[in-house]
Design an enzyme around this catalytic site. Structure first.
Site, PDB file in Angstrom:
ATOM      1  CB  ALA A  84      -0.945   0.004   1.201  1.00 46.51           C
ATOM      2  CB  ALA A  85       4.101   2.302   1.340  1.00 41.95           C
ATOM      3  N   PRO A  86       3.104   4.427  -0.935  1.00 39.72           N
ATOM      4  CG  PRO A  86       3.388   6.493  -1.971  1.00 39.72           C
ATOM      5  CD  PRO A  86       3.491   5.022  -2.239  1.00 39.72           C
ATOM      6  N   GLY A  87       0.545   5.265  -0.115  1.00 44.50           N
ATOM      7  CA  GLY A  87      -0.788   5.365   0.442  1.00 44.50           C
ATOM      8  C   GLY A  87      -1.852   6.000  -0.428  1.00 44.50           C
ATOM      9  CE  LYS A  89      -2.485   2.282  -7.864  1.00 46.31           C
ATOM     10  NZ  LYS A  89      -1.158   2.929  -7.785  1.00 46.31           N
ATOM     11  CD  GLU A 107       5.305  -1.069   1.687  1.00 42.26           C
ATOM     12  OE1 GLU A 107       6.426  -1.573   1.427  1.00 42.26           O
ATOM     13  OE2 GLU A 107       4.399  -0.905   0.842  1.00 42.26           O
ATOM     14  CG  ASP A 156       0.398  -0.190  -7.213  1.00 42.45           C
ATOM     15  OD1 ASP A 156       0.608  -0.509  -8.388  1.00 42.45           O
ATOM     16  OD2 ASP A 156       0.769   0.894  -6.727  1.00 42.45           O
ATOM     17  CB  CYS A 209       3.902   2.328 -12.378  1.00 36.94           C
ATOM     18  SG  CYS A 209       5.306   2.080 -11.272  1.00 36.94           S
TER      19      CYS A 209
END
Length: 291
Positions: A84-87, A89, A107, A156, A209
């Site tokens: 999840a980081a940096p946060g 989404k 994370e 992600d 990404c």
């Protein structure tokens, strides 16, 4: 793109550094590669995400907003953001989740988890933040402790992030195809774990990404070969982002996306700098623990 991908892959370890990086991706994208590189040099498409009652705003790529919007949350109760980081989404998911739902935001890096916790506490109002639980755990091994316990999962995954490689001489000058091999090994461990954590009838959104097909469609193809050989165990959903769900928190026009074999790409050369983001939406129809 298939022939170009095979050709680039066959170059193997002969490719190295900035020159090898350039050759590898030019073979993948042909004439489009220059336009992609030019788009990386732009400002991107960061938008401000501000929820009333929160202490601070958060800025994230409009492509990231779209990807998080494409995980359907209606009727969900247990939601997981596995890496999840940096946060950013996590904020989009938290702002959309049903009032009865909780969000586990995980994370594995202690430093990044600290940043994630700060974002949750400062960029969400208290009545939402109290239903978001941050943790520091290796998502790839989570499935050894639990299984089929979440009905929505966003993964992600860590990736090659070519946009950042180009921007950092340290990473660009030491690049080699082995970087992709290392990343895809990690991605598969995370994806297979996330799939095992997903309940039947649940939905998993996998995103990166990266521009490299092995990290995107290649991961979903591997999931097919592992769990869905007869095509009845899971299906792929089409994206249906509902901008109205968050329109009071952000002012943006959602970027468009291109279809790939198993998912979708948001490409910065044609979307005003948004992305790149790949995502695929997987609906699990049967338990993977029943033969």
């Amino acid at each position: 793109m298939g022939k170009k991908s095979s050709k680039a892959k066959s170059s193997g370890e002969k490719l190295f550094g900035a020159e090898g990086f350039e050759k590898y991706y030019r073979e993948l994208y042909g004439e489009r590669w220059q336009a992609l590189k030019d788009s990386f040099a732009g400002e991107g498409s960061a938008v401000e995400f501000k929820i009333p009652g929160a202490e601070k705003s958060y800025f994230l790529d409009s492509a990231s907003v779209l990807a998080a919007l494409c995980l359907p949350l209606s009727n969900s109760t247990d939601i997981l953001d596995l890496c999840a980081a940096p946060g950013g989404k996590t904020l989009v998911l938290a702002s959309r989740m049903p009032e009865s739902a909780t969000l586990s935001s995980n994370e594995r890096s202690p430093e990044r988890k600290h940043r994630l916790s700060t974002v949750v506490q400062t960029c969400l109002p208290p009545h939402i933040a109290e239903r978001v639980f941050t943790s520091c755990s290796d998502g790839a091994t989570w499935c050894t402790r639990q299984n089929e316990c979440f009905d929505r999962i966003l993964l992600d995954a860590p990736c090659s992030s070519e946009r950042h490689v180009i921007a950092d001489p340290k990473y660009l000058n030491t690049w080699s195809p082995s970087r992709i091999k290392t990343v895809t090994t990690e991605q598969w461990a995370l994806l297979s774990s996330a799939y095992r954590l997903l309940r039947p009838e649940g939905v998993l959104l996998y995103s990166t990404c990266a521009l490299c097909p092995q990290e995107n469609d290649g991961m979903i193809e591997r999931l097919y070969k592992k769990f869905n050989k007869d095509g009845t165990v899971f299906s792929l959903l089409e994206p249906e982002p509902q901008l109205e769900e968050i329109s009071q928190y952000v002012n943006l026009t959602l970027p468009g996306f291109e279809k790939t074999q198993y998912g979708y790409m948001i490409m910065p050369d044609v979307q005003n700098g948004a992305g790149p983001i790949y995502f695929s939406i997987i609906k699990k129809q049967k338990s993977c623990f029943i033969s």
